[in-house]
Design a protein around this motif. Structure first.
Motif, mmCIF file in Angstrom:
data_model
loop_
_atom_site.group_PDB
_atom_site.id
_atom_site.type_symbol
_atom_site.label_atom_id
_atom_site.label_comp_id
_atom_site.label_asym_id
_atom_site.label_seq_id
_atom_site.Cartn_x
_atom_site.Cartn_y
_atom_site.Cartn_z
ATOM 1 N N ILE A 102 -7.162 1.381 2.519
ATOM 2 C CA ILE A 102 -5.814 2.418 2.060
ATOM 3 C C ILE A 102 -5.482 3.900 2.697
ATOM 4 N N SER A 143 -1.606 19.905 -7.084
ATOM 5 C CA SER A 143 -1.595 18.525 -6.013
ATOM 6 C C SER A 143 -0.081 19.488 -5.149
ATOM 7 N N ILE A 198 -5.715 17.962 -16.566
ATOM 8 C CA ILE A 198 -4.687 17.099 -15.243
ATOM 9 C C ILE A 198 -2.990 17.670 -14.814
ATOM 10 N N ILE A 249 -1.217 13.951 4.394
ATOM 11 C CA ILE A 249 -0.955 14.758 2.827
ATOM 12 C C ILE A 249 -2.616 14.261 2.579
ATOM 13 N N PRO A 250 -2.440 16.098 1.558
ATOM 14 C CA PRO A 250 -3.880 16.089 0.722
ATOM 15 C C PRO A 250 -4.414 14.505 -0.366
ATOM 16 N N TYR A 272 -6.188 11.198 -8.891
ATOM 17 C CA TYR A 272 -5.404 10.866 -10.288
ATOM 18 C C TYR A 272 -4.901 9.502 -10.346
ATOM 19 N N PRO A 273 -3.220 9.407 -9.870
ATOM 20 C CA PRO A 273 -3.309 8.155 -10.316
ATOM 21 C C PRO A 273 -3.999 6.581 -9.227
ATOM 22 N N LEU A 274 -4.508 7.355 -8.449
ATOM 23 C CA LEU A 274 -5.390 6.132 -7.815
ATOM 24 C C LEU A 274 -6.828 5.942 -8.524
ATOM 25 N N GLN A 299 -5.931 15.239 -2.526
ATOM 26 C CA GLN A 299 -6.116 15.902 -3.614
ATOM 27 C C GLN A 299 -4.243 14.932 -4.939
ATOM 28 N N VAL A 300 -3.318 14.719 -3.751
ATOM 29 C CA VAL A 300 -2.365 13.785 -4.200
ATOM 30 C C VAL A 300 -2.098 12.232 -4.637
ATOM 31 N N PHE A 301 -3.256 12.166 -4.035
ATOM 32 C CA PHE A 301 -2.901 10.288 -4.547
ATOM 33 C C PHE A 301 -4.079 10.580 -5.502
ATOM 34 N N TRP A 343 4.033 9.601 -9.559
ATOM 35 C CA TRP A 343 2.801 9.892 -10.784
ATOM 36 C C TRP A 343 2.473 10.789 -10.692
ATOM 37 N N THR A 344 1.537 11.948 -9.286
ATOM 38 C CA THR A 344 0.873 12.816 -10.120
ATOM 39 C C THR A 344 2.155 14.001 -10.522
ATOM 40 N N VAL A 369 0.707 -0.962 0.262
ATOM 41 C CA VAL A 369 0.111 0.271 0.292
ATOM 42 C C VAL A 369 0.659 1.339 0.045
ATOM 43 N N VAL A 370 2.040 0.984 0.744
ATOM 44 C CA VAL A 370 2.964 2.171 0.769
ATOM 45 C C VAL A 370 3.243 2.660 -0.503
ATOM 46 N N PRO A 399 -3.834 10.992 -19.255
ATOM 47 C CA PRO A 399 -1.634 12.036 -18.600
ATOM 48 C C PRO A 399 -1.040 11.049 -20.591
ATOM 49 N N VAL A 407 2.882 1.529 -3.713
ATOM 50 C CA VAL A 407 2.114 1.516 -4.594
ATOM 51 C C VAL A 407 1.720 2.930 -4.825
ATOM 52 N N ALA A 408 0.491 2.878 -3.765
ATOM 53 C CA ALA A 408 -0.461 3.539 -3.104
ATOM 54 C C ALA A 408 -0.210 5.146 -2.726
ATOM 55 N N TYR A 409 0.253 5.205 -2.535
ATOM 56 C CA TYR A 409 1.502 6.292 -1.434
ATOM 57 C C TYR A 409 2.300 7.263 -2.527
ATOM 58 N N LEU A 410 3.765 6.308 -2.213
ATOM 59 C CA LEU A 410 3.931 6.773 -2.849
ATOM 60 C C LEU A 410 4.580 6.616 -4.606
ATOM 61 N N LEU A 444 1.682 19.707 -1.983
ATOM 62 C CA LEU A 444 2.590 18.522 -1.425
ATOM 63 C C LEU A 444 3.876 18.415 -0.360
ATOM 64 N N THR A 486 2.048 6.904 -6.702
ATOM 65 C CA THR A 486 0.511 7.939 -6.659
ATOM 66 C C THR A 486 1.605 9.215 -6.636
ATOM 67 N N ILE A 487 2.172 9.607 -5.828
ATOM 68 C CA ILE A 487 2.669 11.104 -5.262
ATOM 69 C C ILE A 487 3.241 10.791 -6.638
#
Lengths: 381, 294, 299
Positions: free
Chosen positions: C169, B266, B259, C138-139, C145-147, C141-143, B31-32, B20-21, B44, B23-26, B270, B28-29
């Motif tokens: 999550i 965003s 986007i 962390i807001p 779109y990729p999610l 919003q940062v996560f 990727w953003t 989770v950490v 994208p 993929v879903a946190y690091l 961050l 996505t950050i």
């Protein structure tokens, strides 16, 4: 006796069959912080060994390493002739009692004691028999269905001891088991543990910072400081012939008086014109003849002289006079503070003497029971 | 052989969290952040344009208004919540009757959704039927309370609703702190004859510092995340008068097909949060947990 | 200290016997604050019980002249959210469907994580925990779109499992923190004793730690129930058209209305949406406060 214990000495000194627990060149480090370094220690079968020292000296770390509850950086642990360095705690043949009792709060007394046996899949009959026996031994039978919260501190610690007992193991480890109890309970349980050891004959390793517990319980005491065993010896030897200044100061209450001086042959010059001949003192070999030294005298080894007794004292004693600076009655005894050669000296005297602050007194140091240390290294001379 | 407490089962049990950490946190950050350097519109595309989106972002008046608003809202919201919460906590700590009832009342708004809070205050600040109309009906013709619908006051309306919801939180945290203060300290100040207000100012407040820090952190998180409240209360309006960064991102992501611009915004959020959090996180968690010996 | 103290700053000191101006001022302050905090709830309730005719007459604070539950019935079963007019009940049941698995799984996961981090201290535990905490601060919003993209690739976007997974999550940081802090207060000797008794990772968790975790399980459940029920943004983005939670439905009901707005229905729908967390709060106030404290106190 040596200031530090070398591994080779101990291993050679004791036949392997008699050794119950053997710690060899143990090193424990967290990153850069080394808690124990090449520590070796053998415990004989049936021996009651006390690890004594101030907090942070590494005694609990050592016990946890023996139990297998701590990562060992280097070295080996042997129990009952097996190398258990990497064995799980349950497979080491040990039972352990903790300071905070560590009873499972949602289990009854009986369930607490039998948890390990149930995990080991012993038969119901066997479990019941063992729990019953331990409960009888510890007077816990009426409490078997209670929860820990319904027990007093002393009862809780007896349950914790029972939990170690039912494992039918050779080695019991105690980690400051009485420190959470009040003074009276502590004395009671101390006697119970002593009786237990006498009747079971197991090897026991007992960690404490309480010198009374150490002196009363131990066959041998290992005094620790800074991760190093300072002295490993029977209680009387620790008391009478401390291996160094730290051990001398740590054991005994009121604490030993240390008088700074210089060694001159077989005498110590304390300055101010006072030179104490060390006729009755047993020097360690080879004896040194000069250099700065510290003379250690226990308050109970200074005798008050009757007024007008003059300098006529027996061989091995040194008479002097002083003024009483402070008096602290402690019931049966009282502690006097005076000075010799300008340095403070503590004397333990019977409480019924009529002495007041400011009185001039004569006293005699018993040099046969004194200790002499190197002023720089602290080692016994 | 590495044995013992670092057991294989323990490591395995934490694998899902690691996933989770990472993929879903690091992931996505990362990727953003990557998208924010591209020319992406509704999907994208990896055509990199450097900092162009950031330059565009800080030329966008809607974003600039959002940033200004979050600063106004944030300082008002945090400041007022702290003052009100502290006063309530001190008042509740005076051995009063029905303390439990008062405490329950003060804290109940915090249990509700920001959406509910926003809608209630939208109704209360409705110029035609709300408090303004009612008070005018009582004869005070000049009375005005139309903040939610007033371009100049909309962000203050958001702050009022936010304070109403979150003051109880500060009260609860600080009251717990006050109750944790050694009673002997109070006795000592009485013996020394120190006036009560002075005790609060010079002794109690410094002792409450950890709780105040905690409250500020929790409120700050709410500020940065402020989205629901604005959506429910003003929908960012009138016009763009009460836009906030979180809403700017959401609108550009899901309605305006911008986007890259949204992810640039965003990313700015961050970085601001990390810059504000880093010292606190370090002090509170890393150092503290590292100190716990085995 | 013999004399009763008039200023009574000592919360648990002698009960003051004299009524002073300061004391009166204190109660006035408390009462006015309570009134202010209660007013919106009062306005919601009275408005929801009025007819639209009465609302148009003004008097937002006035008690309903002819109380009616019609707005409540309408809000529950026929209010329009965008295109459909099945009332807020659809959102209610959607929220329940999201809530139950999300709460159970996130609390369970938090318990396992907190336990593993506290007692087993695996390699990288501190790094993992720090990264988890970041997730809490962390807001979103940062996560987000990729999610969305990841969910779409996995083919679950806009489904019930999708929103449940997202709640887990984003629930992990707080539940892990709660359990980690709770287990930090459990003497490590208890864990050692269980190890000596031969219990392994799961047995210590299930038979020793979990049975003594009831208080923190309750706290975690309360926190997660209110948090997930009150969520808006995640439900809006991930739940999909058929699973929109009650908060999203409520916002749609109120903010998409065209023509004259039935405020009484809106207020009834608002109360209905707030009723679940309010109920949790009023039933379990002590635990709710404990949750705030537990989540706030450092680990």
């Amino acid at each position: 006796m040596h200031a530090t214990i070398s591994a080779a000495d101990l291993r050679l000194a004791q036949a392997p069959v008699e050794t119950s627990v053997s710690v060899r060149d143990l090193k424990i480090a967290y990153g850069a912080l080394t808690v124990l370094d090449s520590l070796s220690l053998d415990v004989a079968k049936g021996e009651f060994l006390v690890l004594l020292g101030p907090s942070g000296c590494g005694k609990s770390t050592l016990l946890n390493a023996v139990a297998g509850l701590m990562d060992i950086t280097d070295g080996e642990v042997w129990i009952s002739g097996r190398n258990v360095t990497w064995a799980e705690p349950k497979d080491r043949g040990i039972g352990m009692v903790f300071q905070s009792y560590a009873l499972y709060p949602r289990m009854t007394v009986a369930e607490n004691m039998s948890f390990g046996l149930r995990i080991a899949r012993l038969s119901k009959a066997e479990i019941a028999e063992r729990v019953d026996r331990a409960a009888k031994l510890l007077h816990l039978t009426p409490l078997l269905n209670r929860r820990p919260a319904e027990l007093s501190g002393g009862q809780r610690q007896r349950v914790a001891i029972g939990r170690a007992l039912v494992r039918n193991v050779d080695v019991f480890l105690f980690d400051e088991p009485l420190s959470n109890l009040d003074a009276q309970l502590r004395a009671e349980l101390r006697i119970e543990i002593k009786k237990l050891h006498q009747s079971l004959g197991n090897t026991m390793i007992y960690v404490t910072h309480d010198q009374i517990e150490a002196m009363t319980l131990a066959d041998r005491i290992a005094v620790m400081k800074g991760g190093v065993v300072q002295q490993l010896a029977p209680p009387q030897e620790i008391y009478n012939r401390p291996a160094n200044r730290f051990v001398a100061g740590f054991i005994g209450s009121p604490a030993m008086t240390f008088l700074n001086g210089a060694l001159k042959g077989r005498a110590v010059d304390l300055g101010a014109g006072v030179t104490v001949p060390l006729d009755g003192y047993a020097f360690a070999e080879p004896a040194r003849a000069s250099g700065p030294a510290v003379l250690g005298v226990r308050p109970e080894h200074v005798a008050l002289l009757p007024a007008g007794a003059g300098g006529a004292v027996a061989q091995g004693r040194f008479a002097a006079t002083g003024t009483v600076r402070m008096i602290e009655p402690t019931g049966a005894d009282m502690t006097l503070w005076t000075e010799i050669a300008g340095q403070p000296l503590t004397i333990r005297a019977p409480a019924d003497l009529s002495i007041r602050v400011g009185d001039a007194i004569g006293f005699a140091l018993d040099l046969t029971r004194a200790s002499l240390f190197d002023a720089d290294t602290g080692a016994r001379l | 052989m590495r044995p013992r407490r670092t057991s294989a089962t323990g490591t395995l049990a934490l694998l899902p969290v690691w996933a989770v950490v990472i993929v879903a946190y690091l992931g996505t950050i990362a990727w953003t952040v990557v998208i924010s350097f591209t020319a992406s519109k509704s999907l994208p595309v990896y055509e990199f344009v450097g900092l162009a989106q950031y330059e565009r972002l800080f030329r966008t008046s809607r974003w600039l208004v959002s940033v200004e608003n979050i600063l106004i809202f944030g300082s008002l919201f945090i400041g007022t919540c702290l003052v009100v919460g502290f006063l309530l906590a001190v008042a509740l700590d005076q051995r009063i009757r029905a303390e439990g009832a008062f405490r329950t009342i003060y804290l109940y708004p915090y249990s509700m959704s920001f959406i509910v809070t926003g809608l209630v205050w939208q109704w209360i600040m409705n110029p035609a039927l709300g408090v303004q109309a009612t008070v005018r009906g009582w004869g005070l013709e000049g009375f005005t309370f139309d903040w939610a619908a007033n371009r100049d006051m909309a962000i203050y309306a958001v702050a009022v609703a936010g304070v109403w919801q979150a003051s109880g939180l500060v009260m609860a945290i600080l009251l717990a702190g006050l109750r944790g203060i050694d009673q002997d300290l109070w006795k000592a100040t009485k013996v020394d004859g120190i006036p009560t207000w002075r005790v609060y100012a010079s002794i109690v407040l410094p002792l409450l510092k950890p709780m105040i820090v905690t409250a500020v952190v929790l409120l700050s998180v709410a500020v940065v995340k402020a989205y629901d409240l604005v959506v429910a209360l003003t929908r960012g309006g009138p016009g763009i008068a009460s836009e906030v960064p979180a809403k700017f991102v959401m609108d550009n992501l899901f309605e305006r097909s911008n986007i890259a611009l949204a992810t640039a915004a965003s990313t700015v959020m961050l970085v601001s949060v990390l810059a504000a959090l880093a010292p606190w996180l370090y002090a509170e968690y890393i150092r503290a947990s590292g100190a716990r010996a085995a | 200290m013999t004399a009763p103290s008039a200023s009574a700053v000592v919360a648990r000191g002698a009960r003051p016997r004299t009524i002073t101006a300061g004391r009166i001022g204190l109660y006035v302050f408390l009462a006015v604050s309570a009134l202010y905090v209660l007013t919106p709830l009062y306005v919601m309730v009275v408005t929801s019980l009025k007819s639209m005719e009465e609302i148009r007459l003004g008097g937002i604070f006035a008690l309903p002249a002819a109380p009616t539950v019609a707005p409540w019935v309408e809000a529950w079963s026929t209010a329009c959210t965008g295109l459909t007019c099945d009332g807020i009940q659809v959102g209610f049941w959607n929220s329940v469907a999201i809530l139950v698995p999300s709460v159970i799984l996130s609390v369970l996961a938090g318990a396992i994580n907190g336990y593993a981090l506290s007692f087993w201290r695996p390699r990288g535990a501190n790094v993992l925990f720090t990264l988890l905490l970041l997730g809490a601060f962390i807001p979103v919003q940062v996560f987000i779109y990729p999610l969305v993209r990841i969910s779409a690739v996995l083919g679950v976007y806009g489904t019930l499992p999708n929103i449940v997974a997202i709640h887990i999550i984003f629930g992990l940081p707080i539940t892990t923190l709660l359990f980690r802090n709770y287990y930090a207060g459990v003497p490590v000797e208890l864990f050692k004793a269980a190890r000596v008794d031969g219990a392994g990772f799961w047995r210590i968790f299930l038979q020793v730690m979990l049975p003594m975790s009831t208080p923190i399980v309750i706290v975690a459940c309360i926190l997660q129930v209110t948090g997930i029920w009150n969520d808006f943004i995640l439900g809006l983005v991930f739940a999909g058209r058929d699973n929109l939670p009650m908060t999203v439905q409520l916002n749609n009901v109120v903010n998409t209305t065209t023509g004259e707005r039935p405020y009484n229905v809106h207020m009834a729908a608002t109360i209905l949406t707030a009723s679940v967390p309010l109920l949790v709060y009023f039933v379990s106030g002590r635990w709710f406060v404990r949750g705030i404290a537990a989540g706030a106190v450092k680990g």
